[in-house]
Design an enzyme around this catalytic site. Structure first.
Site, PDB file in Angstrom:
ATOM      1  CG  ASP A   5      -2.024   1.008   1.132  1.00 29.53           C
ATOM      2  OD1 ASP A   5      -2.359   1.420   0.009  1.00 29.53           O
ATOM      3  OD2 ASP A   5      -2.569   1.388   2.182  1.00 29.53           O
ATOM      4  CG  HIS A  44       1.062   2.367  -9.510  1.00 25.27           C
ATOM      5  ND1 HIS A  44       0.597   1.908  -8.309  1.00 25.27           N
ATOM      6  CD2 HIS A  44       0.122   3.217  -9.997  1.00 25.27           C
ATOM      7  CE1 HIS A  44      -0.591   2.438  -8.073  1.00 25.27           C
ATOM      8  NE2 HIS A  44      -0.903   3.236  -9.081  1.00 25.27           N
ATOM      9  CG  LEU A  96       9.574 -16.915  -3.137  1.00 22.67           C
ATOM     10  CD1 LEU A  96       9.055 -17.065  -1.706  1.00 22.67           C
ATOM     11  CD2 LEU A  96      10.126 -15.505  -3.361  1.00 22.67           C
TER      12      LEU A  96
END
Length: 619
Positions: free
Chosen positions: A391, A408, A500
């Site tokens: 956020d 962004h 991962l």
């Protein structure tokens, strides 16, 4: 992949001091060549981040060298063609071996090795230059455009790929952007007018025959440098056409490119426009010598642009990234896209040149730029699944006076570093909230730019160099088709990775996920496959769209908001919550490590009276 070494038996990343001195000299030679033969392009390259400039010089010097070789009038055409074929073959051999005894090829080889440039595209562009020597003219604008695209598309795309590598996500497939082809055409036509005297010296007229016929100008008139009224009208028309294409591209690309590259684009359009003005004002002299833009006009364009670009690069590139990237030419780690041994990058062939390629074996995690090392955490006490609400991107950008989309882009850079940190501590699952179903409420412009950034980040493929399996969590409904395609392509490319698992939630909503599970159960009940009286949590979970996703152990949200925002309600039912104040673009792997260490001190009772104490070595 074939194992090769340089002459000294080392990879380019581990060159000796003597080789590094030769490499610096090679880049300096490229800089000199571009500055003396293409001063306008050189001035625009100075608007790029400092780390990108040597790569710009190497790329353009190689193209300029090949182009100028064919423009020589001293050698016969057959001899020029032979020299270029030999130079191109030597370049391909150098790219395979990782070294060269030619300064331009050495710099280009180093740039390719260390920035993961597309070898196939570069060699295709050189082949297109070579084909020009085998033709006398072009008949139509369509044929002319084909020539322009073949020679010029690859170079700016390679620079965009390099900018992604240093931390600025940009659209690396520029040819997919509306307006970019117009920019290439306007640039190519401007360059053709500028080089007209040299082309006439070599007996070439590259303007399409159809436009010569329209203005009733013959090739013989131009080769004789006759300044007739018809020639004057032709020249004015071509300059207007180039200017129109450049302005069209600026309008089309202004809202697509991030702020830094947009400054370069605006300056290029203005500078090439000034060049076209000077060409028209020169009259008949433009047929006899190259025309330069007056210095005071050049500085009026470039002065403010340099100041703006310096500020933008400082704000949008991560701190220290320029210095770190500049040093990477001499660091002892492998370049992106190169396998884990001493192999040279593969020279792609045929239709596979533009497909996704992943490093095999995967590269180890990239070290933190400041040398930070991960905490020692016992494997048994690591969270198996960390989920993050990333956020604060838009507010971060607004606070710095930048457009929201720049936040962004900076957030994508932060995610890269966090993923590297997750690899370093051995995290099994990391899920990030990239775009929620509620995010459709944002302005169409912001949503469009966010998807462009997302697609560019996925296409860059940096994560594919490491042991990361990418999985998409969300719905395709309403998403741009190209975003869906690249998400599925990267899922497929990484399906066999065992390190991962990075779950990227795109167009995801927690309640929608639960509703789809309920609908699936209802259909199964109607079909007689499920007894409604025997529905359990396990059975319900099996009907979730992403039922294989493990439960979340730690849910982290940045930027000071204290809510979960419809994120993984089923999987995060017993997650430890962690909230931090800094906006996501200011986060790096150290913040992930702090969150994980804090998790290890939590008492995970899950309804029991007590829980085991944390293991030693958690700090």
């Amino acid at each position: 992949m074939r194992r090769t070494t340089t002459r000294s038996g080392t990879r380019p990343g581990t060159r000796s001091g003597r080789e590094l001195s030769a490499l610096d000299a090679a880049y300096d030679e490229c800089r000199r060549l571009v500055r003396t033969t293409r001063p306008t392009e050189y001035a625009l390259m100075q608007l790029m981040p400092p780390v990108a400039r040597p790569v710009s010089w190497a790329l353009y010097a190689a193209f300029a060298f090949a182009d100028d070789l064919l423009d020589r009038s001293a050698e016969a055409p057959e001899e020029r063609g032979r020299l270029l074929r030999e130079w191109r073959a030597a370049l391909e051999a150098d790219l395979a071996s990782g070294t060269s005894d030619d300064p331009v090829r050495l710099a280009l080889t180093d740039a390719v090795w260390h920035w993961g440039l597309d070898l196939g595209d570069l060699l295709d562009a050189l082949d297109a230059v070579q084909r020009d020597d085998d033709r006398e003219s072009v008949a139509t604008w369509a044929e002319w455009r084909e020539r322009a695209h073949a020679q010029n598309m690859s170079w700016p795309e390679q620079l965009m790929r390099m900018l992604v590598r240093v931390g600025l996500p940009v659209p690396v497939r520029l040819r997919d952007l509306p307006g970019f082809t117009r920019f290439v055409e306007g640039l190519f036509l401007t360059d053709m007018l500028r080089d007209l005297p040299e082309d006439l010296d070599g007996g070439h007229v590259w303007f399409p025959t159809e436009v010569l016929d329209r203005f009733q100008v013959t090739r013989a008139e131009l080769l004789a440098r006759e300044w007739t009224p018809a020639v004057r009208r032709l020249v004015a028309h071509l300059a207007d056409q180039a200017r129109e294409w450049l302005e069209d591209s600026r309008r089309a690309l202004r809202n697509t490119l991030p702020l830094g590259p947009a400054i370069v684009l605006d300056s290029a359009v203005a500078l090439f426009g000034a060049e076209l003005d000077a060409f028209v004002r020169a009259g008949s002299a433009a047929l006899h010598r190259q025309v330069r833009v007056p210095r005071h006009i050049e500085w009026r364009i470039l002065g403010p642009a340099r100041a703006r670009a310096a500020v933008v690069w400082r704000l949008t590139l991560p701190p220290g990234r320029d210095a770190a990237a500049e040093a990477s030419r001499t660091a002892a780690h492998r370049p992106a896209g190169v396998s884990g041994d001493d192999s040279a990058p593969a020279l792609p062939a045929g239709p596979e040149r533009h497909t996704t390629r992943i490093a095999e074996p995967p590269l180890p995690p990239r070290p933190h730029r400041d040398g930070a090392r991960p905490p020692a955490i016992a494997e048994a006490h690591l969270p198996q699944h960390v989920a993050i609400v990333m956020d604060g991107n838009g507010r971060w950008a607004t606070g710095l006076g930048l457009p929201r989309d720049e936040g962004h882009r900076a957030g994508a850079v932060a995610l890269r570093d966090v993923v590297q940190g997750a690899l370093e501590i051995g995290l099994a699952h990391l899920t990030v909230y990239a775009f929620s179903t509620e995010n459709w409420k944002r302005s169409p412009d912001e949503v469009s730019k966010l998807f462009a950034i997302m697609r560019a980040e996925l296409l860059d493929g940096e994560l594919l160099d490491h042991d990361v399996r990418l999985r998409w969590v969300g719905s395709p409904d309403g998403l741009p088709e190209d975003v869906v395609e690249v998400l599925r392509a990267q899922e497929h490319a990484t399906r066999n990775r065992t390190g991962l698992t990075l779950n990227v939630c795109v167009n995801y909503g927690g309640r929608a996920e639960l509703a789809r599970a309920g609908a699936s159960l209802a259909r199964a009940a109607l079909a007689g496959e499920v007894d409604p009286a025997r529905v359990s949590e396990q059975l319900f979970a099996a009907h979730l769209p992403h039922h294989a996703l493990p439960d979340v152990d730690l849910l982290w949200r940045t930027s000071g908001e204290i809510r979960t925002s419809n994120f993984l309600p089923w999987h995060a039912h017993y997650a430890e919550l962690h909230f931090t104040d800094q906006p996501w673009p200011d986060v790096d792997r150290r913040d992930l490590w702090e969150a994980v260490v804090a998790y290890t001190h939590r008492k995970r009772r899950k309804g029991a009276a007590s829980a085991p104490a944390p293991a030693e070595g958690t700090e």
